[in-house]
Design a protein around this motif. Structure first.
Motif, short mmCIF file in Angstrom:
data_model
loop_
_atom_site.label_atom_id
_atom_site.label_comp_id
_atom_site.label_asym_id
_atom_site.label_seq_id
_atom_site.Cartn_x
_atom_site.Cartn_y
_atom_site.Cartn_z
N SER A 1 3.07 -7.46 -21.21
CA SER A 1 1.81 -6.63 -20.88
C SER A 1 1.59 -5.30 -21.39
O SER A 1 0.46 -4.96 -21.85
CB SER A 1 1.97 -6.68 -19.37
N ARG B 1 0.05 -6.08 -24.50
CA ARG B 1 -1.37 -6.73 -24.51
C ARG B 1 -2.18 -5.26 -24.15
O ARG B 1 -3.44 -5.58 -24.77
CB ARG B 1 -1.53 -7.53 -23.35
N LEU B 2 -1.66 -4.29 -23.24
CA LEU B 2 -2.67 -3.23 -23.14
C LEU B 2 -3.19 -2.63 -24.47
O LEU B 2 -3.92 -1.85 -24.77
CB LEU B 2 -1.93 -2.15 -22.33
N LYS B 3 -2.08 -2.36 -25.46
CA LYS B 3 -2.29 -1.96 -26.73
C LYS B 3 -3.42 -2.86 -27.59
O LYS B 3 -4.24 -2.28 -28.30
CB LYS B 3 -1.13 -1.74 -27.64
N PRO C 1 -5.75 -5.58 -26.25
CA PRO C 1 -6.52 -6.39 -25.53
C PRO C 1 -7.26 -7.47 -26.32
O PRO C 1 -7.76 -7.17 -27.29
CB PRO C 1 -7.43 -5.62 -24.86
N SER D 1 -11.34 -9.81 -16.29
CA SER D 1 -11.48 -10.07 -17.75
C SER D 1 -12.77 -10.52 -18.14
O SER D 1 -13.32 -10.17 -19.12
CB SER D 1 -10.16 -10.94 -17.98
N TYR E 1 -13.52 -6.05 -18.33
CA TYR E 1 -12.44 -5.38 -18.00
C TYR E 1 -10.92 -5.87 -18.63
O TYR E 1 -10.14 -6.39 -17.84
CB TYR E 1 -12.14 -4.93 -16.52
N SER F 1 -8.22 -4.85 -19.96
CA SER F 1 -6.89 -4.36 -19.81
C SER F 1 -6.38 -4.72 -18.49
O SER F 1 -5.35 -4.92 -18.06
CB SER F 1 -7.14 -2.71 -19.81
N TRP G 1 -2.69 -5.22 -16.50
CA TRP G 1 -2.19 -4.24 -15.64
C TRP G 1 -1.79 -5.18 -14.30
O TRP G 1 -0.79 -4.86 -13.65
CB TRP G 1 -3.19 -3.38 -15.19
#
Length: 305
Positions: free
Chosen positions: A108, A111-113, A115, A178, A182, A184, A188
């Motif tokens: 995750s 994936r935040l870095k 998206p 998503s 959104y 990210s 999260w």
């Protein structure tokens, strides 16, 4: 309450076998659906749910075999039975949970870095709804089994699937957010699920460790044993009560204070009466009683019940 007064060996075996078998079937069905959904959508939240299901399958396989081993009767090499195998299974499942949660966090964060928009999110929604229905059915069976057996292994396995219910609802929300831009939130939610799993695993470790370390059962349990034993008019008192639990079996030891001048046969009959009283109240109990002359007990410091 640690034990069930209505439990018996046959019902214990039936319910733990049923719960473990159904868990294995449900886990394999859900994992196939989630693999398909993750492959088509590339959702981190769906991968979180899939990763947890992989470990659920491993845990359910462990339960399937370990519970059957734990149900084996005592033998020459295991005079106290095989019940502690359930606690070992609980520790193994906790390790699986921690491992899956750590993998979720690492994925995750990545994936935040970076998206990525979801592909065909409605497929993931349908897959998640399927797993919600399947999980609800499984948790219902497990709760019935836990009420009738108090099995540590089934309780640990049930925690996985109870967390799956929350996880699947979180996945549905993450998928919707998503699609609203959104991106990210997908990652999260996966991190939040991982932290929840770690917290749940902590309780499994503690309960399994208590059983393996022969932790004393609650004080109320000893008070009940004392009340049962002293119900006989010729029992002067009870002391040195010791209790522990391994799987379905509860081991109970205590000293019975009897009149000095009782004949051996009468002392034996009283002891058998007390033993049967305890076993009637706690069917899964293994009871060991030592008889003490009341005069000797009175002279010994710290002999009070």
């Amino acid at each position: 309450m640690i034990f069930s007064k209505k439990a018996n060996t046959d019902s214990y075996s039936y319910w733990v076998r049923l719960a473990s078998s159904f868990a294995l079937f449900a886990a394999f069905c859900m994992i196939l659906v989630k693999i398909w959904a993750w492959y088509r959508t590339d959702s981190a939240a769906m991968l979180a749910s899939l990763t947890d299901s992989f470990f659920d399958v491993a845990a359910s396989v462990i339960n399937f075999f370990v519970i059957r081993y734990a149900l084996m009767p005592a033998d020459d090499d295991h005079r106290f039975g095989h019940g502690k195998a359930e606690s070992l299974a609980g520790l193994a499942q906790a390790a699986f949970i921690f491992g899956s949660a750590l993998l979720l966090v690492l994925h995750s964060v990545d994936r935040l870095k970076n998206p990525i928009p979801l592909q065909q999110p409605m497929l993931a929604v349908y897959a998640t709804l399927f797993t919600v229905v399947m999980t609800l059915a499984l948790v219902g069976v497990q709760r019935m089994a836990i009420r009738r057996t108090r099995s540590v292994a089934i309780r640990a396995d049930s925690l996985h699937y109870q967390s799956d219910l929350l996880m699947n609802l979180a996945v549905l929300l993450a998928l919707w957010l998503s699609t609203q831009g959104y991106l990210s939130m997908d990652a999260w939610f996966a991190i939040g699920i991982a932290l929840y799993l770690m917290w749940g695993a902590k309780g499994i470790v503690q309960e399994s460790a208590n059983a393996l370390m022969d932790k004393e059962l609650p004080e109320s349990f000893s008070e009940q044993i004392m009340a049962l034993a002293t119900a006989h008019p010729k029992v002067h008192g009870v002391h040195d009560i010791r209790t522990r639990q391994a799987g379905r079996t509860i081991f109970i030891q205590f000293h019975l204070e009897l009149d000095d001048n009782l004949r051996l046969l009468e002392a034996h009959d009283i002891t058998v009466w007390v033993e049967n009283k305890v076993k009637d109240a706690i069917p899964e109990a293994e009871v060991l009683i030592h008889q003490d002359p009341v005069s000797v007990t009175a002279e010994s410091p710290g002999s009070a019940a």
